[in-house]
Design a protein around this motif. Structure first.
Motif, PDB file in Angstrom:
ATOM      1  N   ARG A 175      -6.881 -15.010  -0.005  1.00 21.27           N
ATOM      2  CA  ARG A 175      -7.711 -13.772   0.994  1.00 21.27           C
ATOM      3  C   ARG A 175      -7.017 -13.434   2.101  1.00 21.27           C
ATOM      4  O   ARG A 175      -6.799 -14.346   2.955  1.00 21.27           O
ATOM      5  CB  ARG A 175      -9.160 -14.181   0.789  1.00 21.27           C
ATOM      6  N   LEU A 176      -7.116 -12.319   2.511  1.00 23.13           N
ATOM      7  CA  LEU A 176      -6.324 -11.843   3.844  1.00 23.13           C
ATOM      8  C   LEU A 176      -7.231 -10.587   4.445  1.00 23.13           C
ATOM      9  O   LEU A 176      -7.813  -9.818   3.770  1.00 23.13           O
ATOM     10  CB  LEU A 176      -4.853 -11.362   3.283  1.00 23.13           C
ATOM     11  N   PHE A 177      -6.964 -10.805   5.827  1.00 26.12           N
ATOM     12  CA  PHE A 177      -7.599  -9.714   6.473  1.00 26.12           C
ATOM     13  C   PHE A 177      -6.968  -8.252   6.369  1.00 26.12           C
ATOM     14  O   PHE A 177      -5.968  -8.046   6.495  1.00 26.12           O
ATOM     15  CB  PHE A 177      -7.810 -10.144   7.854  1.00 26.12           C
ATOM     16  N   ASN A 178      -8.036  -7.263   6.057  1.00 26.91           N
ATOM     17  CA  ASN A 178      -7.370  -5.978   5.913  1.00 26.91           C
ATOM     18  C   ASN A 178      -7.739  -5.110   7.073  1.00 26.91           C
ATOM     19  O   ASN A 178      -9.081  -5.037   7.388  1.00 26.91           O
ATOM     20  CB  ASN A 178      -8.231  -5.612   4.530  1.00 26.91           C
ATOM     21  N   THR A 179      -7.150  -4.902   7.763  1.00 25.55           N
ATOM     22  CA  THR A 179      -7.298  -3.939   9.167  1.00 25.55           C
ATOM     23  C   THR A 179      -7.880  -2.725   8.634  1.00 25.55           C
ATOM     24  O   THR A 179      -8.657  -2.218   9.521  1.00 25.55           O
ATOM     25  CB  THR A 179      -5.729  -3.513   9.777  1.00 25.55           C
ATOM     26  N   LEU A 180      -7.658  -2.092   7.523  1.00 26.90           N
ATOM     27  CA  LEU A 180      -8.263  -0.786   7.240  1.00 26.90           C
ATOM     28  C   LEU A 180      -9.872  -0.955   7.114  1.00 26.90           C
ATOM     29  O   LEU A 180     -10.548  -0.041   7.412  1.00 26.90           O
ATOM     30  CB  LEU A 180      -7.429  -0.211   5.821  1.00 26.90           C
TER      31      LEU A 180
ATOM     32  N   ALA B 197      -1.847   2.693   0.827  1.00 32.73           N
ATOM     33  CA  ALA B 197      -1.832   1.151   0.783  1.00 32.73           C
ATOM     34  C   ALA B 197      -2.952   0.890   0.805  1.00 32.73           C
ATOM     35  O   ALA B 197      -4.122   1.171   1.612  1.00 32.73           O
ATOM     36  CB  ALA B 197      -0.923   0.778   2.062  1.00 32.73           C
ATOM     37  N   ARG B 198      -3.507  -0.131  -0.216  1.00 36.12           N
ATOM     38  CA  ARG B 198      -4.748  -0.676  -0.226  1.00 36.12           C
ATOM     39  C   ARG B 198      -5.159  -1.684   0.885  1.00 36.12           C
ATOM     40  O   ARG B 198      -6.456  -1.759   1.238  1.00 36.12           O
ATOM     41  CB  ARG B 198      -5.030  -1.298  -1.597  1.00 36.12           C
ATOM     42  N   HIS B 199      -4.342  -2.311   1.545  1.00 31.56           N
ATOM     43  CA  HIS B 199      -4.433  -3.360   2.102  1.00 31.56           C
ATOM     44  C   HIS B 199      -3.289  -3.408   3.453  1.00 31.56           C
ATOM     45  O   HIS B 199      -2.334  -2.910   3.202  1.00 31.56           O
ATOM     46  CB  HIS B 199      -4.142  -4.954   1.482  1.00 31.56           C
ATOM     47  N   TRP B 200      -3.623  -3.485   4.768  1.00 33.63           N
ATOM     48  CA  TRP B 200      -2.992  -3.277   5.827  1.00 33.63           C
ATOM     49  C   TRP B 200      -2.688  -4.741   6.512  1.00 33.63           C
ATOM     50  O   TRP B 200      -3.925  -5.189   6.744  1.00 33.63           O
ATOM     51  CB  TRP B 200      -3.395  -2.079   6.773  1.00 33.63           C
TER      52      TRP B 200
END
Length: 496
Positions: A4-9, A253-256
């Motif tokens: 699990r990773l933080f998504n800036t978007l 991009a889905r994840h930033w």
């Protein structure tokens, strides 16, 4: 274990999974090769490396694309000042960049895309935007992106640009962090500038269009994750989204993934502050590449790291402790079995450490907690070994945890002397040897063979009970950065 990773978007922590069910497609902004990279740049590249290594540790396939910006305003300016074309200017710094990556044990991406090799793709993307009246041409032959045509502009940086002035333009690649103006997609050439002859007219690409075109060329119009330093969020990444999604009408991009830059001794790093350091600067001061890697990855990527020389010295000691522990496990003749209950406890401790290590990384790449799990295990096992409770049957469990650790942090294998010597030889070629510390500079005078010969001379002096000569050799080697370690197996040496 799910990562699990933080998504800036979206401003939320989200699960990472390949959208095509095969490999996680990553585009990471690479260097602009106008000069040597600094440690702030390499903090970003190192955390991208930790991300891909974590994905691989969890068994996920990765397709990682990184660009090389080998044409932009700074490159053109510096090449002109050096009186060479950009095609001669940039290869030197691109080569240096990959050498520095290797010194820091950074895995190379699957694809390296150079901007100058993808001009047709950039031209095609600009033409797609022009067909929709989103790209427009001005009097001098340059092409601009019409921001007013993209209502979602600002969704990544969370800036409010509702009052954008239609038609206000900016033609420089990097500009004010709060300025939203139509940006250059294609720049008409100034007198004497290198140019490409294209359907758009003569000129060169703007910085932002480069990444959009190359990302889509290798990963498709929509891919899984885009990575870079926090300084690129606006305008660069915001502009990438605007021009890409305007052309394709799908999510770019889905994840930033954005890595925070660092402070140096509590201040912003800059040449004017006198606290601007490249990797080579630090190697010439006598610091080890492994310690630099360990320090730059010690604080999780979303937290600001305060780089200090005291902290770098501490990380040097931490790496040495880990290596000493690793060598102790491998070289000590441990008893085959343990008659006490220590063996079971050690296996349980190793299993718990492995679970904590992987869980910390899976939870938004918490490198600090991952490291803590390993250091807790090291203290526990050292105490057990000192108490006589460690046996050979315990080793596979402990070494298995260390193997996981090495797959991520890559500091147990000692290549430091090689890279210090590399930096010295580079400094000698570049006429910058005076930048090396005297202790580091002294290492140029001794080859490995000469060190071995001096150690043999010392051994002979000790056998002859000429301890004054033996001590003098040891002291001379130490002054030249060579540390001797006497053990039952003989004399080992290492460069500082």
């Amino acid at each position: 274990m799910t990562i699990r990773l933080f998504n800036t978007l979206t401003n939320s922590i989200e699960e990472l999974q390949p959208s095509d069910g095969e490999a996680l497609r990553i585009y990471a902004c690479g260097p602009t090769v106008y000069d040597y990279g600094h440690i702030g740049n390499f903090r970003t590249f190192l955390h991208v490396d930790v991300l891909r290594r974590t994905l691989e540790l969890q068994g996920m396939k990765v397709r990682h694309v990184m660009n090389i910006t080998d044409v932009d305003d700074k490159i053109i300016r510096n090449a002109a000042a050096a009186y060479v074309p950009i095609s001669e200017y940039t290869p030197r710094f691109e080569k240096a960049f990959f050498e520095d990556l290797d010194a820091l044990s950074v895995e190379h991406p699957e694809v390296v895309a150079r901007a100058t090799e993808h001009i047709p793709e950039m031209v095609a993307l600009i033409k797609r935007l022009a067909e929709q009246d989103i790209a427009y041409k001005v009097e001098d032959g340059s092409w601009y992106f019409r921001i007013a045509k993209f209502p979602e502009y600002g969704k990544l940086s969370k800036k409010d640009f509702s009052g954008i002035a239609d038609g206000a333009r900016v033609d420089v690649d990097e500009y004010d962090k709060d300025s939203a103006r139509d940006f250059a997609l294609w720049k008409a050439p100034k007198p004497g500038e290198y140019r490409w002859e294209t359907d758009l007219g003569p000129g060169r690409p703007g910085w932002h269009i480069e990444c959009s075109a190359m990302a889509m060329e290798y990963l498709g119009e929509s891919f899984d994750l885009h990575a870079g330093g926090e300084d690129l969020m606006f305008p660069h990444h915001e502009n990438e989204i605007a021009q890409s999604e305007s052309a394709t009408h799908t999510a770019f991009a889905r994840h930033w993934f954005h890595v925070r830059f660092l402070l140096v001794e509590g201040r912003k790093m800059s040449k004017s502050e006198g606290n601007f350091y490249t990797l080579r600067d630090l190697l010439l001061k006598g610091y080890k590449a492994s310690a630099i890697r360990f320090l730059l990855t010690s604080v999780p990527y979303r937290q600001q790291l305060n780089f200090t020389f005291e902290g770098l010295a501490a990380e040097t000691g931490a790496v040495e402790r880990l290596r000493t522990f690793y060598q102790r496990l491998k070289t000590t003749p441990w008893p085959e079995n343990n008659s006490s209950q220590g063996g079971t406890t050690i296996r349980e401790a190793a299993c718990a450490a492995k679970e904590k290590f992987r869980a910390a990384l899976a939870n938004d790449l918490n490198t600090a907690e991952a490291r803590a799990a390993i250091f807790d295990l090291v203290r526990f096992v050292n105490a057990a070994a000192d108490a006589g409770s460690l046996s050979e049957s315990d080793l596979p469990n402990i070494l298995d945890v260390l193997a996981d650790f090495e797959k991520i942090f890559a500091v147990l294998e000692d290549n430091d002397a090689r890279w210090t010597r590399f930096a010295l030889e580079w400094a000698e070629r570049e006429g910058r040897l005076d930048e090396a510390s005297p202790e580091v500079r002294a290492q140029l005078s001794l080859t490995d063979g000469q060190i071995d010969a001096l150690i043999e001379e010392r051994n002979k002096a000790r056998r002859a009970r000429n301890f004054a000569r033996a001590d003098a050799i040891r002291k001379d080697l130490l002054e030249k950065g060579i540390i001797l370690e006497d053990s039952k197996e003989g004399v080992r040496w290492k460069r500082k």
